[in-house]
Design a protein around this motif. Structure first.
Motif, short mmCIF file in Angstrom:
data_model
loop_
_atom_site.label_atom_id
_atom_site.label_comp_id
_atom_site.label_asym_id
_atom_site.label_seq_id
_atom_site.Cartn_x
_atom_site.Cartn_y
_atom_site.Cartn_z
N ASN A 6 0.83 -1.21 0.00
CA ASN A 6 0.00 0.00 0.00
C ASN A 6 0.85 1.25 0.00
N HIS A 7 1.84 1.30 0.89
CA HIS A 7 2.78 2.43 0.87
C HIS A 7 4.05 2.09 1.63
N VAL A 8 5.06 2.90 1.35
CA VAL A 8 6.30 2.91 2.11
C VAL A 8 6.32 4.24 2.84
N ALA A 9 6.57 4.23 4.15
CA ALA A 9 6.56 5.47 4.93
C ALA A 9 7.98 5.90 5.27
N ILE A 10 8.25 7.18 5.05
CA ILE A 10 9.57 7.74 5.30
C ILE A 10 9.40 8.93 6.23
N ILE A 53 4.10 6.66 -1.48
CA ILE A 53 5.09 6.94 -0.45
C ILE A 53 4.42 7.90 0.52
N GLU A 54 4.52 7.58 1.80
CA GLU A 54 3.92 8.40 2.85
C GLU A 54 5.06 9.15 3.54
N LEU A 55 5.10 10.47 3.37
CA LEU A 55 6.11 11.27 4.05
C LEU A 55 5.54 11.66 5.40
N HIS A 78 10.60 4.30 7.65
CA HIS A 78 9.97 4.02 8.94
C HIS A 78 9.18 2.71 8.94
N HIS A 79 8.35 2.52 7.92
CA HIS A 79 7.59 1.26 7.85
C HIS A 79 7.12 1.01 6.43
N ILE A 80 6.72 -0.25 6.18
CA ILE A 80 6.03 -0.55 4.93
C ILE A 80 4.62 -1.00 5.30
N CYS A 81 3.68 -0.69 4.43
CA CYS A 81 2.28 -1.03 4.69
C CYS A 81 1.80 -2.04 3.66
N LEU A 82 1.35 -3.18 4.15
CA LEU A 82 0.86 -4.26 3.29
C LEU A 82 -0.65 -4.39 3.45
N ILE A 129 6.13 -3.28 10.23
CA ILE A 129 5.12 -3.63 9.23
C ILE A 129 3.76 -3.08 9.67
N GLU A 130 3.13 -2.34 8.79
CA GLU A 130 1.75 -1.90 9.01
C GLU A 130 0.87 -2.80 8.13
N LEU A 131 -0.18 -3.33 8.72
CA LEU A 131 -1.19 -4.05 7.93
C LEU A 131 -2.39 -3.15 7.80
CO CO Z 1 1.56 3.97 7.13
#
Ligand code: CO
Length: 134
Positions: A6-10, A53-55, A78-82, A129-131
């Motif tokens: 879904n997104h990669v958070a930075i 990408i989530e800033l 910071h995290h990846i969201c699946l 990991i964010e679900l």
């Molecule tokens: Co997120």
């Protein structure tokens, strides 16, 4: 069980500069900054053809990402969201396998208005990991 990325958070030290880098320099479609006081973050979403990408930047005094920025002053992933289709089912299966869910262990409403939960990075190769249920 697992779906799309879904997104990669930075976490970024300067949200305006980071949004300009993705929007102007890289030519991506970038959202306005949105304050999420309940989560202690301000977010900008960068739309890519296949994911986002989530800033993230800390908001308020008790932001959960303030210490991350202290440890990583230049920012960092910071995290990846699946995506999952049934978050409770996914959670139960992961807990059965020994994974630890952060916080209360119950899904809460995340940045997109959908139920999310976070899994302990030590159980996932050092990656938070964010679900998200979609
Ligand atoms: Co997120």
């Amino acid at each position: 069980m697992i779906g799309k990325l879904n997104h990669v958070a930075i976490v970024v030290p300067d949200l305006t500069a980071a949004a300009a880098q993705y929007g102007d320099t890289l030519g991506a479609s970038v959202s306005d900054a949105v304050d999420l006081p309940g989560h202690g973050v301000t977010t900008v979403f960068v739309e890519l053809p296949n994911t986002k990408i989530e800033l993230l930047h800390p908001l308020g005094e008790n932001s959960p990402i303030a210490s991350f920025l202290d440890r990583n002053p230049a920012g960092g992933m910071h995290h990846i969201c699946l995506e999952v289709d049934d978050i409770t089912n996914a959670r139960d299966r992961l807990v059965e396998e020994g994974a630890r869910v952060l916080g209360s262990g119950e899904p809460r409403i995340g940045a997109h208005g959908k139920p999310v939960l976070f899994l302990h990075p030590k159980d996932f190769n050092g990656t938070l990991i964010e679900l998200e249920e979609v």
